[in-house]
Motif scaffolding. Structure first.
Motif, mmCIF file in Angstrom:
data_model
loop_
_atom_site.group_PDB
_atom_site.id
_atom_site.type_symbol
_atom_site.label_atom_id
_atom_site.label_comp_id
_atom_site.label_asym_id
_atom_site.label_seq_id
_atom_site.Cartn_x
_atom_site.Cartn_y
_atom_site.Cartn_z
ATOM 1 N N SER A 1 -3.885 -2.007 -0.154
ATOM 2 C CA SER A 1 -3.826 -2.954 0.963
ATOM 3 C C SER A 1 -2.642 -3.893 0.753
ATOM 4 O O SER A 1 -2.214 -4.136 -0.379
ATOM 5 N N VAL A 2 -2.138 -4.409 1.848
ATOM 6 C CA VAL A 2 -1.007 -5.336 1.771
ATOM 7 C C VAL A 2 -1.392 -6.560 0.943
ATOM 8 O O VAL A 2 -0.601 -7.032 0.123
ATOM 9 N N ASN A 3 -2.608 -7.060 1.123
ATOM 10 C CA ASN A 3 -3.042 -8.244 0.357
ATOM 11 C C ASN A 3 -3.107 -7.951 -1.142
ATOM 12 O O ASN A 3 -2.678 -8.769 -1.956
ATOM 13 N N GLN B 1 1.850 -12.738 1.241
ATOM 14 C CA GLN B 1 1.591 -11.605 2.131
ATOM 15 C C GLN B 1 2.669 -11.463 3.206
ATOM 16 O O GLN B 1 3.135 -10.354 3.461
ATOM 17 N N ILE C 1 5.713 -9.766 1.569
ATOM 18 C CA ILE C 1 5.459 -8.348 1.320
ATOM 19 C C ILE C 1 5.520 -7.579 2.639
ATOM 20 O O ILE C 1 6.110 -6.495 2.711
ATOM 21 N N SER C 2 4.929 -8.142 3.693
ATOM 22 C CA SER C 2 4.932 -7.473 5.002
ATOM 23 C C SER C 2 6.357 -7.269 5.515
ATOM 24 O O SER C 2 6.670 -6.233 6.106
ATOM 25 N N LEU D 1 7.764 -4.421 3.591
ATOM 26 C CA LEU D 1 7.126 -3.177 4.044
ATOM 27 C C LEU D 1 7.688 -2.721 5.382
ATOM 28 O O LEU D 1 7.838 -1.524 5.623
ATOM 29 N N THR E 1 1.977 3.007 7.020
ATOM 30 C CA THR E 1 0.860 2.069 6.986
ATOM 31 C C THR E 1 -0.240 2.552 7.914
ATOM 32 O O THR E 1 0.009 3.326 8.844
ATOM 33 N N TYR F 1 -3.232 -0.919 5.110
ATOM 34 C CA TYR F 1 -3.002 -0.185 3.865
ATOM 35 C C TYR F 1 -1.652 0.514 3.952
ATOM 36 O O TYR F 1 -1.230 0.956 5.023
ATOM 37 N N CYS F 2 -0.987 0.610 2.829
ATOM 38 C CA CYS F 2 0.315 1.270 2.808
ATOM 39 C C CYS F 2 0.339 2.319 1.693
ATOM 40 O O CYS F 2 -0.367 2.216 0.697
#
Length: 110
Positions: A39-41, A51, A54-55, A58, A69, A77-78
């Motif tokens: 997950s991104v978190n 977050q 990171i996003s 991504l 994703t 989720y990635c």
């Protein structure tokens, strides 16, 4: 200057490698290679980053065709886009081979 198809492929290849041209994005790829999907978190927590940051990275990796994703409720989720990574590698190998052949032709005078 270039036929439209070649120009598009070159831009896609450029986007792909531009996505890899950052240490943080390489750390993300390394983590996804280790865990498969995250997950991104959780990814943000593992890399000690916010977050939103990171996003943003991504997104660059998605545009470059390096990660994919999926949403599950409120979680995103990635994972690595292994098929596209292989395709872009093949494109690069083809591009390099074409350039080598043209170089040989110029030297030979064909």
């Amino acid at each position: 200057m270039f036929p439209l198809g070649q120009r598009d492929e070159r831009h896609e290849l450029s986007d792909h490698f531009l996505a890899l041209a950052n240490v943080t994005r390489l750390r993300i790829l390394e983590r996804l290679g280790d865990v498969g999907e995250e997950s991104v978190n959780d990814l943000a927590g593992h890399l000690h980053m916010s977050q939103p940051r990171i996003s943003w990275h991504l997104r660059m990796l998605r545009v470059g065709g390096v990660v994919r994703t999926r949403k599950d409720g409120r979680q995103v989720y990635c994972s690595l886009d292994v098929d596209n990574l292989a395709r872009e590698r093949a494109r690069l190998e083809q591009l390099i081979r074409i350039n080598e052949q043209m170089k040989v032709r110029k030297e030979v005078g064909v």
